[in-house]
Design an enzyme around this catalytic site. Structure first.
Site, PDB file in Angstrom:
ATOM      1  CE1 TYR A   3      -8.556   4.609   1.729  1.00 45.50           C
ATOM      2  CE2 TYR A   3      -9.272   6.701   0.836  1.00 45.50           C
ATOM      3  CZ  TYR A   3      -8.651   5.973   1.822  1.00 45.50           C
ATOM      4  OH  TYR A   3      -8.105   6.617   2.898  1.00 45.50           O
ATOM      5  NE  ARG A  63      -9.987   8.863   3.441  1.00 42.45           N
ATOM      6  CZ  ARG A  63     -10.380   8.316   4.584  1.00 42.45           C
ATOM      7  NH1 ARG A  63     -11.165   8.980   5.404  1.00 42.45           N
ATOM      8  NH2 ARG A  63     -10.015   7.092   4.904  1.00 42.45           N
ATOM      9  CG  HIS A  69     -13.899   2.605  -2.220  1.00 41.63           C
ATOM     10  ND1 HIS A  69     -13.494   3.926  -2.166  1.00 41.63           N
ATOM     11  CD2 HIS A  69     -14.740   2.507  -3.283  1.00 41.63           C
ATOM     12  CE1 HIS A  69     -14.071   4.586  -3.161  1.00 41.63           C
ATOM     13  NE2 HIS A  69     -14.830   3.752  -3.839  1.00 41.63           N
ATOM     14  CG  ASN A  86      -6.257   7.642  10.336  1.00 39.23           C
ATOM     15  OD1 ASN A  86      -6.044   6.550   9.838  1.00 39.23           O
ATOM     16  ND2 ASN A  86      -5.921   8.778   9.747  1.00 39.23           N
ATOM     17  NE  ARG A 128      -3.657  -4.034   6.189  1.00 37.53           N
ATOM     18  CZ  ARG A 128      -2.909  -2.948   5.987  1.00 37.53           C
ATOM     19  NH1 ARG A 128      -3.478  -1.759   5.975  1.00 37.53           N
ATOM     20  NH2 ARG A 128      -1.614  -3.045   5.786  1.00 37.53           N
ATOM     21  CG  PHE A 182      -3.378  11.934   0.803  1.00 35.64           C
ATOM     22  CD1 PHE A 182      -3.438  11.937   2.190  1.00 35.64           C
ATOM     23  CD2 PHE A 182      -3.108  10.729   0.166  1.00 35.64           C
ATOM     24  CE1 PHE A 182      -3.232  10.779   2.921  1.00 35.64           C
ATOM     25  CE2 PHE A 182      -2.903   9.565   0.895  1.00 35.64           C
ATOM     26  CZ  PHE A 182      -2.970   9.594   2.273  1.00 35.64           C
ATOM     27  NE  ARG A 228      -3.777  -2.370  -1.769  1.00 36.13           N
ATOM     28  CZ  ARG A 228      -4.135  -3.425  -1.070  1.00 36.13           C
ATOM     29  NH1 ARG A 228      -3.246  -4.320  -0.708  1.00 36.13           N
ATOM     30  NH2 ARG A 228      -5.407  -3.608  -0.720  1.00 36.13           N
ATOM     31  NE  ARG A 251      -3.834  -1.987   2.633  1.00 32.45           N
ATOM     32  CZ  ARG A 251      -3.791  -3.301   2.708  1.00 32.45           C
ATOM     33  NH1 ARG A 251      -2.633  -3.936   2.726  1.00 32.45           N
ATOM     34  NH2 ARG A 251      -4.901  -4.012   2.752  1.00 32.45           N
ATOM     35  CG  HIS A 303      -2.837   3.473   6.196  1.00 33.42           C
ATOM     36  ND1 HIS A 303      -3.234   3.562   7.508  1.00 33.42           N
ATOM     37  CD2 HIS A 303      -3.086   4.691   5.647  1.00 33.42           C
ATOM     38  CE1 HIS A 303      -3.724   4.776   7.753  1.00 33.42           C
ATOM     39  NE2 HIS A 303      -3.641   5.485   6.630  1.00 33.42           N
TER      40      HIS A 303
HETATM   41 FE1  HDD Z   1      -6.327   6.998   3.355  1.00 35.98          FE
HETATM   42  C1  HDD Z   1      -5.310   3.799   2.908  1.00 35.98           C
HETATM   43  C2  HDD Z   1      -7.348   6.228   6.567  1.00 35.98           C
HETATM   44  C3  HDD Z   1      -6.994  10.315   3.969  1.00 35.98           C
HETATM   45  C4  HDD Z   1      -5.717   7.682   0.149  1.00 35.98           C
HETATM   46  N1  HDD Z   1      -6.318   5.339   4.527  1.00 35.98           N
HETATM   47  C5  HDD Z   1      -5.849   4.111   4.149  1.00 35.98           C
HETATM   48  C6  HDD Z   1      -6.015   3.196   5.232  1.00 35.98           C
HETATM   49  C7  HDD Z   1      -6.586   3.873   6.260  1.00 35.98           C
HETATM   50  C8  HDD Z   1      -6.785   5.233   5.809  1.00 35.98           C
HETATM   51  C9  HDD Z   1      -6.955   3.331   7.618  1.00 35.98           C
HETATM   52  C10 HDD Z   1      -5.592   1.734   5.209  1.00 35.98           C
HETATM   53  C11 HDD Z   1      -6.713   0.839   4.774  1.00 35.98           C
HETATM   54  C12 HDD Z   1      -6.282  -0.606   4.852  1.00 35.98           C
HETATM   55  O1  HDD Z   1      -6.059  -1.077   5.974  1.00 35.98           O
HETATM   56  O2  HDD Z   1      -6.166  -1.214   3.797  1.00 35.98           O
HETATM   57  N2  HDD Z   1      -6.959   8.073   4.966  1.00 35.98           N
HETATM   58  C13 HDD Z   1      -7.427   7.550   6.151  1.00 35.98           C
HETATM   59  C14 HDD Z   1      -8.034   8.619   6.928  1.00 35.98           C
HETATM   60  C15 HDD Z   1      -7.923   9.750   6.204  1.00 35.98           C
HETATM   61  C16 HDD Z   1      -7.256   9.409   4.963  1.00 35.98           C
HETATM   62  C17 HDD Z   1      -8.696   8.422   8.284  1.00 35.98           C
HETATM   63  C18 HDD Z   1      -8.398  11.129   6.525  1.00 35.98           C
HETATM   64  C19 HDD Z   1      -9.384  11.380   7.282  1.00 35.98           C
HETATM   65  N3  HDD Z   1      -6.322   8.690   2.271  1.00 35.98           N
HETATM   66  C20 HDD Z   1      -6.652   9.955   2.685  1.00 35.98           C
HETATM   67  C21 HDD Z   1      -6.632  10.860   1.547  1.00 35.98           C
HETATM   68  C22 HDD Z   1      -6.297  10.102   0.464  1.00 35.98           C
HETATM   69  C23 HDD Z   1      -6.090   8.755   0.935  1.00 35.98           C
HETATM   70  C24 HDD Z   1      -6.970  12.335   1.622  1.00 35.98           C
HETATM   71  C25 HDD Z   1      -6.140  10.507  -0.977  1.00 35.98           C
HETATM   72  C26 HDD Z   1      -6.687  11.535  -1.529  1.00 35.98           C
HETATM   73  N4  HDD Z   1      -5.570   5.941   1.823  1.00 35.98           N
HETATM   74  C27 HDD Z   1      -5.458   6.413   0.562  1.00 35.98           C
HETATM   75  C28 HDD Z   1      -5.039   5.351  -0.443  1.00 35.98           C
HETATM   76  C29 HDD Z   1      -4.900   4.093   0.464  1.00 35.98           C
HETATM   77  C30 HDD Z   1      -5.251   4.631   1.839  1.00 35.98           C
HETATM   78  C31 HDD Z   1      -3.874   5.724  -1.285  1.00 35.98           C
HETATM   79  C32 HDD Z   1      -3.593   3.325   0.403  1.00 35.98           C
HETATM   80  C33 HDD Z   1      -3.947   1.869   0.345  1.00 35.98           C
HETATM   81  C34 HDD Z   1      -5.373   1.854   0.147  1.00 35.98           C
HETATM   82  O3  HDD Z   1      -5.866   3.139   0.122  1.00 35.98           O
HETATM   83  O4  HDD Z   1      -6.059   0.881  -0.004  1.00 35.98           O
HETATM   84  O5  HDD Z   1      -6.014   5.200  -1.388  1.00 35.98           O
END
Ligand code: HDD
Length: 717
Positions: free
Chosen positions: A396, A392, A373, A181, A145, A194, A403, A106, A109
């Site tokens: 996702y 977001r 997602h 989170n 997770r 981000f 991935r 990822r 995370h």
């Molecule tokens: Fe995110 C993963 C939580 C903002 C883009 N995010 C990811 C995961 C968590 C969060 C817990 C891991 C999920 C897992 O266990 O597979 N993210 C947050 C929280 C945010 C946040 C609480 C703000 C309140 N995230 C955020 C933004 C973006 C992303 C603003 C993009 C614009 N996040 C992602 C991602 C990930 C991710 C790149 C990486 C792996 C995945 O999604 O599956 O899409």
């Protein structure tokens, strides 16, 4: 030319469904599961079992093609000393498959651990949301997770970082993902930043240093230049950045959601997870020690706890706000993800219980391949215009395409809804469904087809919202307040928590090389609180600039120091014993510890067993294989008054410094004294024998998590 129909497909008639349609009506399940439908709400095991049967059937070792193999240790060679033959299909297949075992981690995370469980609704949320899984008594399978954000997959669990808390509810109405989170606010207000905050937080691109740390120039450069990050930085530098375990973290949906009830009435809402075991953290030295001695500290704690019958438990809470035109509450902009609403202003109403009680069977298949997602929503839960949330919603699904290698990852067992799926999505990489029919579009007059669901049939129909405005790249005026809630957070901390925050800032900024970044960050802290700024400045050897902090009313709910003893479920009590120790006392103590849901571990100088007369007990850790971080308390058994060992002194000395409970019964106090422990200090429990007053005082003190009264003595020494 009309498409040819397969022989086993009945021709559609105007009168009614074909066999396929009838089958879809009856269950609607995916053909990917061997034609079987998975009952709505069924446990994930059944899904696993079907998939396992495909990969692990029969007694013989085979190739992926099912050909039985006589030998997997010797490649096919031209003579025993000859070159390997290209025709060795087993060698080629085995190596090729191995070469492709890894998928991209990822992008954030990357390091995580997960567990299965159940969410049970109390029913009191139905006034706010029609979501089926919130109906009274409804039990919904979940997969959760937990993760760190910055580190790679192989980094350590206990680094200072935000923790992910992602919950997949396999509801009867489809999957709902609450991707949160352990902190209720975020660094940035708009998702377009981000990639920037993550580039700044990840290791420097030249040398890829440091791993899983925010203590470096680019992170502090970014957050000192983007002052909207200040509130979240306060949380990250507080004890919340180094949780004791996953079971002792709060969780937050962060954004404001829009809930819709059965009458179509809407409310704005924030989601909370409240840990039954209380909110507790490590201290920084422990976190650092654990990163070296047990980088798997949190995942081990969760897996062992579940295996030992101590599930992780959380209650789901809702803060509800009127769905007002300005989307604010008590002057707080509900669309600003850098702001929280103090619990004193909007009570967190508990609406259900999450119990995590089953470890995954296979890390890759489940924990690595699970795809969350924020756009996975069910009727009754909708998004808002929070610009972080909006971005977001795109990210996702998009990230999973890389991935997980294409658009069919929802067919992976861990991602598969337990609700009936009947989409018109077709083909693509890794398609495992054998779809029937010829007309995957709507409406059509050829195949029996899935039909659109009306709202009263469970169709997801968004509440109609007025949307208007000029296309602009700008924030609302209210987003300009970057400091008042950072001040609120600081003002709500206890003294010991404030000391930890000062130390964390001083540590992290002390690791920066660029002086202007430190100075700029002190300028930021000056607008949070003058004492905080002065204390950090002193640690850095720099002058403290002046600022203009806001006047705030503290929110006691933000402090994590418990008002009284709490649950000790899953906590670990070490008992030190050597030959001759009071083994009967250990047995009694074990009973008392286990009755409270905690675990007792016997530590001794050497492995094997500890003996006294004819009785013996099995040793679980030796002074060489253990470290203080493994225990919430250590008790020295009576019967070995002359025992000394430098390793025991180090173990007890660390527990003392970390304000953990230390205890001894009988003449065990002499061992403590010889190890340099002040037996009159707060949180050092000594008793004549393992009787009720001793065990009660010991375990209640463990329930406080730490004995902070000792902190002053520790800092003075
Ligand atoms: Fe995110 C993963 C939580 C903002 C883009 N995010 C990811 C995961 C968590 C969060 C817990 C891991 C999920 C897992 O266990 O597979 N993210 C947050 C929280 C945010 C946040 C609480 C703000 C309140 N995230 C955020 C933004 C973006 C992303 C603003 C993009 C614009 N996040 C992602 C991602 C990930 C991710 C790149 C990486 C792996 C995945 O999604 O599956 O899409």
């Amino acid at each position: 030319m009309p498409p040819k129909r397969k022989a086993d497909q009945a021709a559609p008639t105007a009168a009614g469904p074909t066999g396929r349609k009838a089958a879809a009506k009856a269950g609607g399940g995916r053909t990917t599961r061997g034609g079987k439908t998975t009952a709505v709400g069924a446990r994930a095991e059944s899904v696993d079992a079907v998939q396992t049967a495909r990969a692990q059937a029969g007694d013989y070792l085979t190739t992926a093609q099912g050909v039985r193999l006589p030998d997997t240790d010797h490649s096919l060679k031209a003579g025993s000393r000859g070159p390997t033959l290209l025709e060795d299909f087993h060698l080629r297949e085995k190596i090729t498959h191995f070469d492709h075992e890894r998928i991209p981690e990822r992008v954030v995370h990357a390091r995580g651990a997960a567990a299965h469980g159940t969410f049970t609704a109390y029913g009191n949320a139905t006034a706010a949301s029609k979501a089926g899984f919130l109906q009274q008594g409804r039990e919904t399978p979940v997969f959760v997770r937990f993760s760190t954000v910055l580190g790679s997959r192989g980094s350590a669990d206990t680094v200072r970082d935000v923790r992910g808390f992602a919950v997949k509810f396999y509801t009867e109405e489809g999957n709902f993902d609450l991707v949160g989170n352990n902190m209720p606010v975020f660094f940035i207000q708009d998702g377009i930043k981000f990639p920037d905050i993550i580039h700044a937080g990840k290791p420097h691109p030249d040398r890829e240093i440091p791993q899983a740390q925010s203590a470096h120039d680019t992170f502090w450069d970014f957050v000192s230049l983007h002052t909207e990050a200040t509130h979240h930085v306060m949380w990250a530098m507080s004890d919340r950045g180094i949780p004791r375990s996953y079971r002792t973290m709060e969780g937050f949906g962060v954004h404001t959601f829009r809930l819709v009830n059965g009458d179509g009435a809407t409310a704005l809402a924030k989601f909370h997870w409240k840990p039954v075991a209380g909110v507790h953290s490590l201290v920084w030295e422990e976190a650092q020690l654990a990163a070296g001695t047990d980088p798997d500290f949190h995942r081990r704690d969760m897996a062992d706890g579940i295996e030992n019958g101590a599930p992780l438990e959380f209650e789901l809470g809702l803060q509800l706000f009127p769905d007002s035109a300005d989307e604010t509450f008590e002057g707080i902009d509900l669309l600003d993800p850098t702001k929280l609403v103090p619990e004193e202003l909007a009570e967190v109403q508990l609406v259900g219980k999450l119990t995590l009680d089953r470890n995954p069977t296979n890390y890759f298949a489940e924990t690595e391949q699970v795809a969350f997602h924020t756009g996975n929503l069910v009727p009754g839960i909708e998004v808002t215009n929070d610009p972080l949330m909006q971005a977001r919603l795109f990210s996702y699904l998009d990230t999973q395409l890389t991935r997980l290698g294409g658009p069919n990852f929802t067919q992976l067992p861990i991602n598969c809804p337990h609700a009936a799926v009947n989409d018109n999505l077709r083909d693509g990489m890794h398609q495992t469904a054998v779809h029937q029919g010829v007309s995957p579009y709507l409406p059509n007059s050829i195949d029996a087809a899935p039909r659109p669901a009306r709202e009263d049939e469970g169709g997801y129909v968004q509440v109609p919202r007025e949307i208007e405005g000029r296309a602009v790249r700008e924030n609302p005026v209210s987003f300009a307040d970057h400091f008042s809630q950072a001040t609120l957070f600081w003002a709500s901390m206890s003294e010991v928590e404030k000391v930890h925050i000062v130390e964390a800032f001083t540590f992290e900024l002390g690791k920066c090389y660029e002086q202007p970044i430190r100075e700029r960050m002190l300028g930021v802290l000056a607008n949070v609180d003058a004492d905080l700024c002065a204390a950090v400045a002193e640690g850095l050897g720099l002058p403290a600039p002046a600022g203009a902090p806001a006047e705030v009313v503290p929110s006691p709910a933000l402090s994590q120091v418990p008002p009284g003893p709490g649950s000790i479920t899953g906590r670990v009590i070490g008992v030190f014993a050597a030959p001759g120790a009071d083994l009967a006392g250990i047995t009694k103590l074990r009973r008392a510890v286990e009755a409270r849901g905690a675990v007792l571990r016997l530590i001794a100088p050497l492995g094997g067993v500890v003996k006294r007369a004819r009785s013996e007990q099995i040793v679980e850790r030796t002074l060489l294989t253990t470290r203080s971080i493994e225990y919430d308390a250590v008790v020295v058994a009576g019967g070995i008054p002359d025992f000394t060992d430098i390793k025991l002194s180090i173990l007890l000395g660390e527990l003392f410094r970390h304000c953990k409970v230390i205890a001894a019964w009988g003449d065990g106090d002499q061992v403590l004294t010889a190890a340099g422990i002040d037996t009159t200090a707060p949180g050092v429990v000594v008793g004549e024998s393992v009787a009720k007053p001793f065990t009660a005082e010991l375990l209640d003190t463990v329930g406080l998590h730490r004995v902070w009264e000792r902190a002053a003595q520790v800092m003075a020494s």
